[in-house]
Scaffold this motif. Sequence first.
Motif, PDB file in Angstrom:
ATOM      1  N   TRP A  76       0.950  -1.310  -0.076  1.00  0.00           N
ATOM      2  CA  TRP A  76      -0.039   0.023   0.042  1.00  0.00           C
ATOM      3  C   TRP A  76       0.886   1.287  -0.016  1.00  0.00           C
ATOM      4  CZ3 TRP A  76      -5.215   0.191  -0.598  1.00  0.00           C
ATOM      5  CH2 TRP A  76      -5.923  -1.030  -0.418  1.00  0.00           C
ATOM      6  N   PHE A  77       0.575   2.260  -0.783  1.00  0.00           N
ATOM      7  CA  PHE A  77       1.057   3.548  -0.828  1.00  0.00           C
ATOM      8  C   PHE A  77       0.124   4.647  -0.879  1.00  0.00           C
ATOM      9  CE2 PHE A  77       5.385   2.473  -2.610  1.00  0.00           C
ATOM     10  CZ  PHE A  77       5.356   1.011  -2.896  1.00  0.00           C
ATOM     11  N   ARG A  78       0.482   5.905  -0.570  1.00  0.00           N
ATOM     12  CA  ARG A  78      -0.344   6.939  -0.624  1.00  0.00           C
ATOM     13  C   ARG A  78       0.100   7.974  -1.199  1.00  0.00           C
ATOM     14  NH1 ARG A  78      -0.545   7.802   6.090  1.00  0.00           N
ATOM     15  NH2 ARG A  78       1.284   8.607   6.508  1.00  0.00           N
ATOM     16  N   GLN A  79      -0.663   9.136  -1.719  1.00  0.00           N
ATOM     17  CA  GLN A  79      -0.207  10.267  -1.944  1.00  0.00           C
ATOM     18  C   GLN A  79      -1.134  11.687  -1.614  1.00  0.00           C
ATOM     19  OE1 GLN A  79       0.598  10.308  -6.206  1.00  0.00           O
ATOM     20  NE2 GLN A  79       1.794  11.901  -6.266  1.00  0.00           N
ATOM     21  N   ALA A  80      -0.578  12.118  -0.910  1.00  0.00           N
ATOM     22  CA  ALA A  80      -1.337  13.455  -0.371  1.00  0.00           C
ATOM     23  C   ALA A  80      -1.086  14.369  -1.447  1.00  0.00           C
ATOM     24  CB  ALA A  80      -0.810  14.008   0.836  1.00  0.00           C
ATOM     25  N   PRO A  81      -2.037  15.469  -1.584  1.00  0.00           N
ATOM     26  CA  PRO A  81      -1.974  16.740  -2.544  1.00  0.00           C
ATOM     27  C   PRO A  81      -0.785  17.243  -2.415  1.00  0.00           C
ATOM     28  CG  PRO A  81      -4.141  16.647  -1.477  1.00  0.00           C
ATOM     29  CD  PRO A  81      -3.399  15.472  -0.735  1.00  0.00           C
ATOM     30  N   GLY A  82       0.003  17.411  -3.462  1.00  0.00           N
ATOM     31  CA  GLY A  82       1.166  18.172  -3.708  1.00  0.00           C
ATOM     32  C   GLY A  82       2.437  17.546  -3.206  1.00  0.00           C
ATOM     33  N   LYS A  83       2.161  16.398  -2.819  1.00  0.00           N
ATOM     34  CA  LYS A  83       3.195  15.518  -2.378  1.00  0.00           C
ATOM     35  C   LYS A  83       3.419  14.126  -3.129  1.00  0.00           C
ATOM     36  CE  LYS A  83       2.773  16.692   2.579  1.00  0.00           C
ATOM     37  NZ  LYS A  83       2.784  16.216   4.023  1.00  0.00           N
ATOM     38  N   GLU A  84       4.703  13.706  -2.909  1.00  0.00           N
ATOM     39  CA  GLU A  84       5.100  12.442  -3.849  1.00  0.00           C
ATOM     40  C   GLU A  84       4.392  11.373  -3.126  1.00  0.00           C
ATOM     41  OE1 GLU A  84       9.341  13.691  -5.295  1.00  0.00           O
ATOM     42  OE2 GLU A  84       9.433  12.084  -4.014  1.00  0.00           O
ATOM     43  N   ARG A  85       4.183  10.165  -4.103  1.00  0.00           N
ATOM     44  CA  ARG A  85       3.655   8.967  -3.525  1.00  0.00           C
ATOM     45  C   ARG A  85       4.675   8.332  -2.444  1.00  0.00           C
ATOM     46  NH1 ARG A  85       0.808   5.184  -7.940  1.00  0.00           N
ATOM     47  NH2 ARG A  85      -0.153   7.199  -8.289  1.00  0.00           N
ATOM     48  N   GLU A  86       4.221   7.684  -1.382  1.00  0.00           N
ATOM     49  CA  GLU A  86       4.901   7.311  -0.335  1.00  0.00           C
ATOM     50  C   GLU A  86       4.633   5.952   0.069  1.00  0.00           C
ATOM     51  OE1 GLU A  86       4.915   9.621   3.036  1.00  0.00           O
ATOM     52  OE2 GLU A  86       2.968   9.399   3.504  1.00  0.00           O
ATOM     53  N   PHE A  87       5.608   5.023   0.435  1.00  0.00           N
ATOM     54  CA  PHE A  87       5.362   3.592   0.981  1.00  0.00           C
ATOM     55  C   PHE A  87       4.440   3.865   2.352  1.00  0.00           C
ATOM     56  CE2 PHE A  87       6.091  -0.759   1.758  1.00  0.00           C
ATOM     57  CZ  PHE A  87       6.467  -0.725   3.166  1.00  0.00           C
ATOM     58  N   VAL A  88       3.566   2.977   2.339  1.00  0.00           N
ATOM     59  CA  VAL A  88       2.896   2.850   3.443  1.00  0.00           C
ATOM     60  C   VAL A  88       3.198   1.412   4.255  1.00  0.00           C
ATOM     61  CG1 VAL A  88       0.562   2.707   4.788  1.00  0.00           C
ATOM     62  CG2 VAL A  88       0.964   4.299   2.975  1.00  0.00           C
ATOM     63  N   ALA A  89       2.905   0.372   3.640  1.00  0.00           N
ATOM     64  CA  ALA A  89       2.999  -0.975   4.275  1.00  0.00           C
ATOM     65  C   ALA A  89       3.059  -2.008   2.970  1.00  0.00           C
ATOM     66  CB  ALA A  89       1.811  -1.479   5.012  1.00  0.00           C
ATOM     67  N   ALA A  90       3.538  -3.174   3.445  1.00  0.00           N
ATOM     68  CA  ALA A  90       3.767  -4.065   2.447  1.00  0.00           C
ATOM     69  C   ALA A  90       3.840  -5.628   3.015  1.00  0.00           C
ATOM     70  CB  ALA A  90       5.066  -3.993   1.550  1.00  0.00           C
ATOM     71  N   ILE A  91       3.645  -6.564   2.340  1.00  0.00           N
ATOM     72  CA  ILE A  91       3.598  -7.939   2.984  1.00  0.00           C
ATOM     73  C   ILE A  91       4.143  -8.803   1.868  1.00  0.00           C
ATOM     74  CG2 ILE A  91       1.157  -8.617   1.907  1.00  0.00           C
ATOM     75  CD1 ILE A  91       0.797 -10.137   4.537  1.00  0.00           C
ATOM     76  N   ASN A  92       5.004  -9.798   2.358  1.00  0.00           N
ATOM     77  CA  ASN A  92       5.724 -10.675   1.499  1.00  0.00           C
ATOM     78  C   ASN A  92       4.818 -11.877   1.041  1.00  0.00           C
ATOM     79  OD1 ASN A  92       7.661 -11.753  -0.134  1.00  0.00           O
ATOM     80  ND2 ASN A  92       9.282 -11.565   1.528  1.00  0.00           N
ATOM     81  N   THR A 101      -4.484  11.710   5.270  1.00  0.00           N
ATOM     82  CA  THR A 101      -5.404  11.953   4.475  1.00  0.00           C
ATOM     83  C   THR A 101      -4.674  11.673   3.216  1.00  0.00           C
ATOM     84  OG1 THR A 101      -6.932  13.274   5.633  1.00  0.00           O
ATOM     85  CG2 THR A 101      -6.799  13.667   3.234  1.00  0.00           C
ATOM     86  N   ALA A 102      -5.109  10.954   2.047  1.00  0.00           N
ATOM     87  CA  ALA A 102      -4.547  10.988   0.880  1.00  0.00           C
ATOM     88  C   ALA A 102      -5.177  10.063   0.115  1.00  0.00           C
ATOM     89  CB  ALA A 102      -2.996  10.136   1.008  1.00  0.00           C
ATOM     90  N   VAL A 103      -4.873   9.676  -1.159  1.00  0.00           N
ATOM     91  CA  VAL A 103      -5.300   8.779  -1.970  1.00  0.00           C
ATOM     92  C   VAL A 103      -4.371   7.494  -1.853  1.00  0.00           C
ATOM     93  CG1 VAL A 103      -5.775   7.882  -4.395  1.00  0.00           C
ATOM     94  CG2 VAL A 103      -6.175  10.169  -3.671  1.00  0.00           C
ATOM     95  N   TYR A 104      -4.947   6.375  -1.502  1.00  0.00           N
ATOM     96  CA  TYR A 104      -4.174   5.079  -1.139  1.00  0.00           C
ATOM     97  C   TYR A 104      -4.119   4.186  -2.407  1.00  0.00           C
ATOM     98  CZ  TYR A 104      -3.671   6.355   3.778  1.00  0.00           C
ATOM     99  OH  TYR A 104      -3.315   7.268   4.960  1.00  0.00           O
ATOM    100  N   TYR A 105      -3.172   3.918  -2.696  1.00  0.00           N
ATOM    101  CA  TYR A 105      -2.937   2.674  -3.764  1.00  0.00           C
ATOM    102  C   TYR A 105      -2.442   1.546  -3.577  1.00  0.00           C
ATOM    103  CZ  TYR A 105      -3.125   7.156  -6.636  1.00  0.00           C
ATOM    104  OH  TYR A 105      -3.473   8.325  -7.096  1.00  0.00           O
ATOM    105  N   CYS A 106      -3.179   0.492  -3.985  1.00  0.00           N
ATOM    106  CA  CYS A 106      -2.654  -0.998  -3.776  1.00  0.00           C
ATOM    107  C   CYS A 106      -1.523  -1.214  -4.983  1.00  0.00           C
ATOM    108  CB  CYS A 106      -3.544  -1.969  -4.045  1.00  0.00           C
ATOM    109  SG  CYS A 106      -3.417  -3.666  -3.627  1.00  0.00           S
ATOM    110  N   ALA A 107      -0.415  -1.869  -4.633  1.00  0.00           N
ATOM    111  CA  ALA A 107       0.454  -2.131  -5.545  1.00  0.00           C
ATOM    112  C   ALA A 107       0.959  -3.921  -5.444  1.00  0.00           C
ATOM    113  CB  ALA A 107       1.584  -1.504  -5.470  1.00  0.00           C
ATOM    114  N   ALA A 108       1.212  -4.296  -6.676  1.00  0.00           N
ATOM    115  CA  ALA A 108       1.883  -5.688  -6.449  1.00  0.00           C
ATOM    116  C   ALA A 108       3.252  -5.793  -7.380  1.00  0.00           C
ATOM    117  CB  ALA A 108       0.870  -6.849  -7.199  1.00  0.00           C
ATOM    118  N   ASN A 109       4.022  -6.637  -6.708  1.00  0.00           N
ATOM    119  CA  ASN A 109       5.397  -6.713  -7.254  1.00  0.00           C
ATOM    120  C   ASN A 109       5.940  -8.253  -6.738  1.00  0.00           C
ATOM    121  OD1 ASN A 109       7.426  -5.114  -8.636  1.00  0.00           O
ATOM    122  ND2 ASN A 109       8.651  -5.345  -6.745  1.00  0.00           N
TER     123      ASN A 109
END
Length: 121
Positions: free
Chosen positions: A36-52, A91-99
């Motif tokens: 999971w990542f998130r991006q707040a207005p005017g900020k870069e997308r940042e790492f929040v959490a991950a699971i192996n 507060t941000a848009v939260y994105y799911c990601a896979a890798n």
Amino acid sequence: QVQLVESGGGLVQAGGSLRLSCAASGRTFINFAMGWFRQAPGKEREFVAAINWVDESTYYADSVKGRFTIFRDDAKSTVYLQMSSLKPEDTAVYYCAANRMVHTTTSWDYWGQGTQVTVSS
């Protein structure tokens, strides 16, 4: 290809909780790390959490450690982010990601469309 669809965002008061879900389809879910990542207005997308995917080890940003929990249900091809003690700065848009592997940069292979989380003070 992996398709990711997030849900569960919304408006919550500070101190409240939300659970985000990310449903995956396409390639074998079990072989991917999920994050999971998130991006707040005017900020870069940042790492929040991950699971192996190997041993379900979890990783968290310092800003959410102790408040957020990531977990996965491989039978449902779904990863969750349980968020508690929410703060306005969450507060941000939260994105799911896979890798294939976990890392904290944004260089993940697959992304969802994002879900808005707004925490009011």
